[in-house]
Design a protein around this motif. Structure first.
Motif, PDB file in Angstrom:
ATOM      1  N   TYR A  29      -7.594  56.924  58.878  1.00 38.06           N
ATOM      2  CA  TYR A  29      -6.866  58.193  58.739  1.00 38.06           C
ATOM      3  C   TYR A  29      -6.473  58.746  60.105  1.00 38.06           C
ATOM      4  O   TYR A  29      -5.337  59.179  60.312  1.00 38.06           O
ATOM      5  CB  TYR A  29      -7.735  59.237  58.020  1.00 38.06           C
ATOM      6  CG  TYR A  29      -7.484  59.336  56.549  1.00 38.06           C
ATOM      7  CD1 TYR A  29      -6.285  59.820  56.044  1.00 38.06           C
ATOM      8  CD2 TYR A  29      -8.465  58.950  55.641  1.00 38.06           C
ATOM      9  CE1 TYR A  29      -6.065  59.920  54.689  1.00 38.06           C
ATOM     10  CE2 TYR A  29      -8.252  59.044  54.285  1.00 38.06           C
ATOM     11  CZ  TYR A  29      -7.049  59.530  53.816  1.00 38.06           C
ATOM     12  OH  TYR A  29      -6.833  59.625  52.465  1.00 38.06           O
ATOM     13  N   THR A  31      -6.054  57.276  62.948  1.00 47.15           N
ATOM     14  CA  THR A  31      -5.053  56.474  63.664  1.00 47.15           C
ATOM     15  C   THR A  31      -3.809  56.209  62.822  1.00 47.15           C
ATOM     16  O   THR A  31      -2.884  55.563  63.300  1.00 47.15           O
ATOM     17  CB  THR A  31      -5.662  55.123  64.092  1.00 47.15           C
ATOM     18  OG1 THR A  31      -6.068  54.413  62.925  1.00 47.15           O
ATOM     19  CG2 THR A  31      -6.834  55.313  65.035  1.00 47.15           C
ATOM     20  N   ARG A  32      -3.827  56.691  61.584  1.00 44.66           N
ATOM     21  CA  ARG A  32      -2.736  56.459  60.638  1.00 44.66           C
ATOM     22  C   ARG A  32      -2.441  54.970  60.458  1.00 44.66           C
ATOM     23  O   ARG A  32      -1.278  54.547  60.372  1.00 44.66           O
ATOM     24  CB  ARG A  32      -1.474  57.207  61.062  1.00 44.66           C
ATOM     25  CG  ARG A  32      -1.658  58.703  61.110  1.00 44.66           C
ATOM     26  CD  ARG A  32      -0.399  59.380  61.619  1.00 44.66           C
ATOM     27  NE  ARG A  32      -0.635  60.782  61.887  1.00 44.66           N
ATOM     28  CZ  ARG A  32      -0.318  61.773  61.060  1.00 44.66           C
ATOM     29  NH1 ARG A  32       0.242  61.505  59.907  1.00 44.66           N
ATOM     30  NH2 ARG A  32      -0.574  63.024  61.382  1.00 44.66           N
ATOM     31  N   SER A  33      -3.530  54.200  60.422  1.00 45.06           N
ATOM     32  CA  SER A  33      -3.400  52.755  60.310  1.00 45.06           C
ATOM     33  C   SER A  33      -3.740  52.282  58.896  1.00 45.06           C
ATOM     34  O   SER A  33      -4.883  52.387  58.458  1.00 45.06           O
ATOM     35  CB  SER A  33      -4.327  52.068  61.315  1.00 45.06           C
ATOM     36  OG  SER A  33      -4.357  50.686  61.086  1.00 45.06           O
ATOM     37  N   LYS A  37      -7.471  51.069  57.085  1.00 45.50           N
ATOM     38  CA  LYS A  37      -7.887  51.542  55.757  1.00 45.50           C
ATOM     39  C   LYS A  37      -8.138  50.363  54.820  1.00 45.50           C
ATOM     40  O   LYS A  37      -9.047  50.415  53.997  1.00 45.50           O
ATOM     41  CB  LYS A  37      -6.830  52.480  55.174  1.00 45.50           C
ATOM     42  CG  LYS A  37      -6.765  53.833  55.857  1.00 45.50           C
ATOM     43  CD  LYS A  37      -5.711  54.691  55.191  1.00 45.50           C
ATOM     44  CE  LYS A  37      -5.152  55.684  56.175  1.00 45.50           C
ATOM     45  NZ  LYS A  37      -3.953  56.355  55.662  1.00 45.50           N
ATOM     46  N   ASN A 104      -1.705  50.248  48.372  1.00 46.87           N
ATOM     47  CA  ASN A 104      -1.300  50.229  49.774  1.00 46.87           C
ATOM     48  C   ASN A 104      -0.391  49.038  50.053  1.00 46.87           C
ATOM     49  O   ASN A 104       0.614  49.158  50.755  1.00 46.87           O
ATOM     50  CB  ASN A 104      -2.550  50.180  50.671  1.00 46.87           C
ATOM     51  CG  ASN A 104      -2.224  50.327  52.121  1.00 46.87           C
ATOM     52  OD1 ASN A 104      -1.640  49.426  52.721  1.00 46.87           O
ATOM     53  ND2 ASN A 104      -2.618  51.438  52.699  1.00 46.87           N
ATOM     54  N   ALA A 112      -1.532  58.087  48.930  1.00 46.99           N
ATOM     55  CA  ALA A 112      -2.293  59.222  49.453  1.00 46.99           C
ATOM     56  C   ALA A 112      -3.324  59.716  48.441  1.00 46.99           C
ATOM     57  O   ALA A 112      -4.472  60.015  48.802  1.00 46.99           O
ATOM     58  CB  ALA A 112      -1.349  60.368  49.850  1.00 46.99           C
ATOM     59  N   ASN A 115      -6.128  57.137  48.190  1.00 45.02           N
ATOM     60  CA  ASN A 115      -6.974  57.234  49.385  1.00 45.02           C
ATOM     61  C   ASN A 115      -7.923  58.425  49.307  1.00 45.02           C
ATOM     62  O   ASN A 115      -9.082  58.336  49.717  1.00 45.02           O
ATOM     63  CB  ASN A 115      -6.111  57.321  50.650  1.00 45.02           C
ATOM     64  CG  ASN A 115      -5.523  55.987  51.036  1.00 45.02           C
ATOM     65  OD1 ASN A 115      -5.988  54.938  50.615  1.00 45.02           O
ATOM     66  ND2 ASN A 115      -4.475  56.022  51.837  1.00 45.02           N
TER      67      ASN A 115
END
Length: 154
Positions: A29, A31-33, A37, A104, A112, A115
């Motif tokens: 989350y 690192t927005r990777s 995830k 994903n 979202a 997650n």
């Protein structure tokens, strides 16, 4: 190696996997990777599979120890009850993580939401793992029981 020994080896994996998975998930989350995830989801799935093994070996460990002196059937039963709830939670987390991988991968809009569900399931599973782990430890570790001479003298 007997069944109780095997359970002692296996039972740590389903407890540790959600904790590591949550840390990796939070890193994903931050690192927005999506890749990070996905790694977290794999850890959650591993934890669910490990919970299956821990549950199976736990049943056999109970049978191996029930005739021995020094084991409290009440403590074993309490641990078994806590472990069953934890195992179900692990399965739910593993299913949510598998769904998360699929959503994903397909890049659906639900990513979202899924997650968030995974995050909540991971937190609940960690809380339940603490209860299962503590009740399991209390079977042989008198120093962590509230009724132990060490705890009473304090």
């Amino acid at each position: 190696m007997n069944d109780a020994h095997l359970h002692l080896i296996v039972n740590h994996f389903p407890v540790v996997a959600p904790v590591l998975g949550l840390l990796v998930f939070i890193t994903g989350y931050a690192t927005r990777s999506a890749v990070i995830k996905r790694v977290a989801c794999a850890l959650f799935i591993f934890g669910a599979v490990a919970a299956l093994a821990a549950g199976a070996t736990g049943e056999r460990a109970e049978e191996a120890t029930e005739h021995l002196t020094g084991f409290s059937h009440e403590l074993i039963h309490e641990h078994e009850e806590a472990a069953e709830v934890f195992i179900i939670s692990s399965y739910i987390l593993g299913f949510a993580a598998a769904l998360g991988l699929w959503v994903n991968y397909k890049k659906y809009r639900l990513t979202a939401l899924v997650n968030l569900i995974i995050l909540v399931c991971a937190i609940v599973t960690i809380i339940l793992s603490a209860r299962a782990g503590t009740t399991g430890g209390e079977i042989r570790h008198t120093e962590i029981r509230g009724d132990s001479p060490e705890a009473i003298s304090e």
